[in-house]
Design a protein around this motif. Structure first.
Motif, mmCIF file in Angstrom:
data_model
loop_
_atom_site.group_PDB
_atom_site.id
_atom_site.type_symbol
_atom_site.label_atom_id
_atom_site.label_comp_id
_atom_site.label_asym_id
_atom_site.label_seq_id
_atom_site.Cartn_x
_atom_site.Cartn_y
_atom_site.Cartn_z
ATOM 1 N N LEU A 20 32.800 12.372 63.555
ATOM 2 C CA LEU A 20 34.274 12.871 64.076
ATOM 3 C C LEU A 20 34.237 14.088 64.620
ATOM 4 O O LEU A 20 33.613 15.303 63.776
ATOM 5 N N ILE A 21 34.587 14.509 65.878
ATOM 6 C CA ILE A 21 34.889 16.008 66.389
ATOM 7 C C ILE A 21 36.009 15.954 66.568
ATOM 8 O O ILE A 21 36.666 15.416 67.127
ATOM 9 N N ALA A 22 36.676 17.295 65.761
ATOM 10 C CA ALA A 22 38.036 17.110 65.719
ATOM 11 C C ALA A 22 38.470 18.599 65.622
ATOM 12 O O ALA A 22 38.046 19.473 65.189
ATOM 13 N N ASN A 23 39.722 18.755 66.206
ATOM 14 C CA ASN A 23 40.497 19.961 66.130
ATOM 15 C C ASN A 23 42.099 19.616 65.993
ATOM 16 O O ASN A 23 42.420 18.365 65.925
ATOM 17 N N ARG A 24 42.965 20.396 65.950
ATOM 18 C CA ARG A 24 44.420 20.214 65.858
ATOM 19 C C ARG A 24 45.094 19.362 66.908
ATOM 20 O O ARG A 24 46.132 18.913 66.770
ATOM 21 N N ALA A 25 44.168 19.457 68.174
ATOM 22 C CA ALA A 25 44.983 18.885 69.384
ATOM 23 C C ALA A 25 44.296 17.479 69.600
ATOM 24 O O ALA A 25 44.842 16.726 70.492
ATOM 25 N N GLU A 26 43.021 17.371 69.192
ATOM 26 C CA GLU A 26 42.380 16.109 69.732
ATOM 27 C C GLU A 26 41.231 15.927 68.890
ATOM 28 O O GLU A 26 40.742 16.639 68.071
ATOM 29 N N ALA A 27 40.948 14.563 68.657
ATOM 30 C CA ALA A 27 39.646 14.068 67.803
ATOM 31 C C ALA A 27 39.076 12.928 68.765
ATOM 32 O O ALA A 27 39.579 12.067 69.420
ATOM 33 N N VAL A 28 37.526 13.123 68.817
ATOM 34 C CA VAL A 28 36.840 12.227 69.413
ATOM 35 C C VAL A 28 35.937 11.795 68.479
ATOM 36 O O VAL A 28 35.074 12.331 67.609
ATOM 37 N N LEU A 29 35.747 10.227 68.388
ATOM 38 C CA LEU A 29 34.669 9.383 67.416
ATOM 39 C C LEU A 29 33.730 8.987 68.212
ATOM 40 O O LEU A 29 33.960 8.397 69.284
ATOM 41 N N TYR A 30 32.528 9.409 67.780
ATOM 42 C CA TYR A 30 31.251 8.792 68.593
ATOM 43 C C TYR A 30 30.859 7.834 67.530
ATOM 44 O O TYR A 30 30.781 8.100 66.163
ATOM 45 N N GLU A 31 29.870 7.056 68.119
ATOM 46 C CA GLU A 31 29.233 6.258 66.908
ATOM 47 C C GLU A 31 27.748 6.060 67.472
ATOM 48 O O GLU A 31 27.354 6.393 68.901
ATOM 49 N N GLY A 32 26.631 5.500 66.635
ATOM 50 C CA GLY A 32 25.256 5.610 67.412
ATOM 51 C C GLY A 32 24.209 6.475 66.617
ATOM 52 O O GLY A 32 24.622 7.282 65.745
ATOM 53 N N ARG A 33 23.429 6.464 67.095
ATOM 54 C CA ARG A 33 22.053 7.408 66.682
ATOM 55 C C ARG A 33 21.960 8.600 67.794
ATOM 56 O O ARG A 33 21.941 8.304 68.969
ATOM 57 N N MET A 113 32.693 17.304 62.252
ATOM 58 C CA MET A 113 32.539 18.799 62.683
ATOM 59 C C MET A 113 33.743 18.885 63.263
ATOM 60 O O MET A 113 34.866 18.286 64.306
ATOM 61 N N ALA A 114 34.597 20.068 62.421
ATOM 62 C CA ALA A 114 35.891 20.595 63.027
ATOM 63 C C ALA A 114 35.828 21.984 62.497
ATOM 64 O O ALA A 114 35.518 22.744 61.892
ATOM 65 N N GLU A 115 36.885 22.647 63.244
ATOM 66 C CA GLU A 115 37.266 24.124 62.968
ATOM 67 C C GLU A 115 37.391 24.301 61.512
ATOM 68 O O GLU A 115 38.103 23.285 61.058
ATOM 69 N N PRO A 116 37.073 25.401 60.809
ATOM 70 C CA PRO A 116 37.140 25.559 59.443
ATOM 71 C C PRO A 116 38.512 25.389 58.901
ATOM 72 O O PRO A 116 38.386 24.417 57.735
ATOM 73 N N ILE A 134 30.405 10.741 53.612
ATOM 74 C CA ILE A 134 30.345 11.857 54.522
ATOM 75 C C ILE A 134 28.735 12.427 54.253
ATOM 76 O O ILE A 134 28.610 12.896 53.317
ATOM 77 N N LYS A 135 28.158 12.344 55.304
ATOM 78 C CA LYS A 135 26.570 12.870 55.171
ATOM 79 C C LYS A 135 26.496 14.262 55.607
ATOM 80 O O LYS A 135 25.854 15.060 54.930
ATOM 81 N N LYS A 136 27.498 14.871 56.338
ATOM 82 C CA LYS A 136 27.453 16.299 56.933
ATOM 83 C C LYS A 136 28.737 16.704 57.253
ATOM 84 O O LYS A 136 29.563 16.271 57.933
ATOM 85 N N GLU A 137 29.243 18.107 56.683
ATOM 86 C CA GLU A 137 30.256 18.519 57.449
ATOM 87 C C GLU A 137 29.988 19.892 58.302
ATOM 88 O O GLU A 137 29.162 20.834 57.513
ATOM 89 N N ILE A 138 30.432 20.109 59.448
ATOM 90 C CA ILE A 138 30.047 21.190 60.060
ATOM 91 C C ILE A 138 31.207 22.052 60.647
ATOM 92 O O ILE A 138 32.180 21.524 61.344
ATOM 93 N N PRO A 139 31.508 23.209 59.728
ATOM 94 C CA PRO A 139 32.789 23.983 60.210
ATOM 95 C C PRO A 139 32.654 24.588 61.616
ATOM 96 O O PRO A 139 32.365 25.843 61.497
ATOM 97 N N ARG A 140 32.741 24.057 62.509
ATOM 98 C CA ARG A 140 33.001 24.600 63.988
ATOM 99 C C ARG A 140 33.656 24.214 64.940
ATOM 100 O O ARG A 140 33.719 22.960 64.740
ATOM 101 N N GLU A 141 34.355 24.992 65.710
ATOM 102 C CA GLU A 141 35.386 24.416 66.877
ATOM 103 C C GLU A 141 34.243 24.020 67.866
ATOM 104 O O GLU A 141 33.339 24.702 68.428
ATOM 105 N N TRP A 142 34.592 22.782 68.464
ATOM 106 C CA TRP A 142 33.591 22.342 69.739
ATOM 107 C C TRP A 142 34.732 22.406 70.989
ATOM 108 O O TRP A 142 35.500 21.437 70.962
ATOM 109 N N GLY A 143 34.493 23.020 71.787
ATOM 110 C CA GLY A 143 35.320 23.295 73.090
ATOM 111 C C GLY A 143 34.905 22.116 73.795
ATOM 112 O O GLY A 143 34.325 21.162 73.774
ATOM 113 N N GLN A 144 35.064 22.387 75.191
ATOM 114 C CA GLN A 144 34.716 21.423 76.299
ATOM 115 C C GLN A 144 33.323 21.455 76.691
ATOM 116 O O GLN A 144 32.922 22.620 77.104
#
Length: 161
Positions: A20-33, A113-116, A134-144
Motif C-alpha cells: 500500500l503506497i498512500a497519502n491523503r489524496a490517493e492510494a495505490v495497492l500493488y501485489e506480487g513480488r 509506505m505513507a507520509e509519516p 504488516i511486514k514493514k512500514e515505511i514513513p515516506r511520501e512517494w511522489g510521482q
C-alpha cells in the motif's frame, strides 16, 4: 528450517504480497513480488485530500452566544481542521478495504509506505488482523515516480528487513 511460514489459516501456496503506497489524496495497492510479478492492483482516489481548508468550507463558521450570559457572540471552531478530517476519513476507508480483503483471504502480508502523519492515521484505523500481517512500514511520501523506481526503492528497504 526451509519451511514457508504463513499466517494462521493460510496455506503456503496462498501467500500473496500486497504493498500500500498512500497519502491523503490517493492510494495505490500493488501485489506480487518485487522485480518479478509486481503490478498495480487498485488505485483509490480521495479528491478532497488535495483541497485546502478554504476550498472544503462552504461558508463561515456558525456563531453562538456565550454561556456566561455576557451577551458576547463567539464563532464555532471545529476541533479538527476539515483538511485533517478528510485525511482521517480516507485512512478509515483504506483500513476498511484492507480489513475486508484480509477476511476474504486476498493477501497474506502487507508493506505500507505513507507520509509519516498519514501512516499514523492508518495505524490508528487498522484492525488487529491487518496490523498482525504488516511486514514493514515505511514513513515516506512517494511522489510521482515510475513503478520500476518504486520497486527498486521497496526492494532496497526490504533488504534490511
Amino acid at each position: 528450517m526451509g519451511k514457508i511460514l504463513a499466517p494462521r489459516g493460510y496455506e503456503a501456496e496462498f501467500l500473496r504480497h500486497w504493498y500500500l503506497i498512500a497519502n491523503r489524496a490517493e492510494a495505490v495497492l500493488y501485489e506480487g513480488r518485487l522485480l518479478n510479478d509486481f503490478r498495480i492492483l487498485r488505485r483509490i482516489e480521495n479528491p478532497k485530500g488535495r483541497l485546502s481548508n478554504l476550498e472544503l468550507l462552504s461558508d463561515r463558521a456558525g456563531r453562538s452566544f456565550s454561556s456566561s450570559r455576557s451577551g458576547v457572540r463567539h464563532g464555532y471552531e471545529p476541533k479538527v481542521s476539515y483538511h485533517e478530517e478528510m485525511a482521517r476519513r480516507f485512512a478509515r476507508r483504506l483500513a476498511d478495504i484492507l480489513d475486508r480483503a484480509i477476511l476474504a483471504r486476498e493477501y497474506s502480508d502487507l508493506v505500507v509506505m505513507a507520509e509519516p502523519h498519514f501512516l499514523g492515521l492508518l495505524n490508528h484505523y487498522f484492525s488487529k488482523r491487518v496490523r498482525g500481517i504488516i511486514k514493514k512500514e515505511i514513513p515516506r511520501e512517494w511522489g510521482q515516480g515510475s513503478d520500476a523506481r518504486l520497486q527498486n526503492y521497496l526492494k532496497e528497504k526490504m533488504a534490511n528487513f
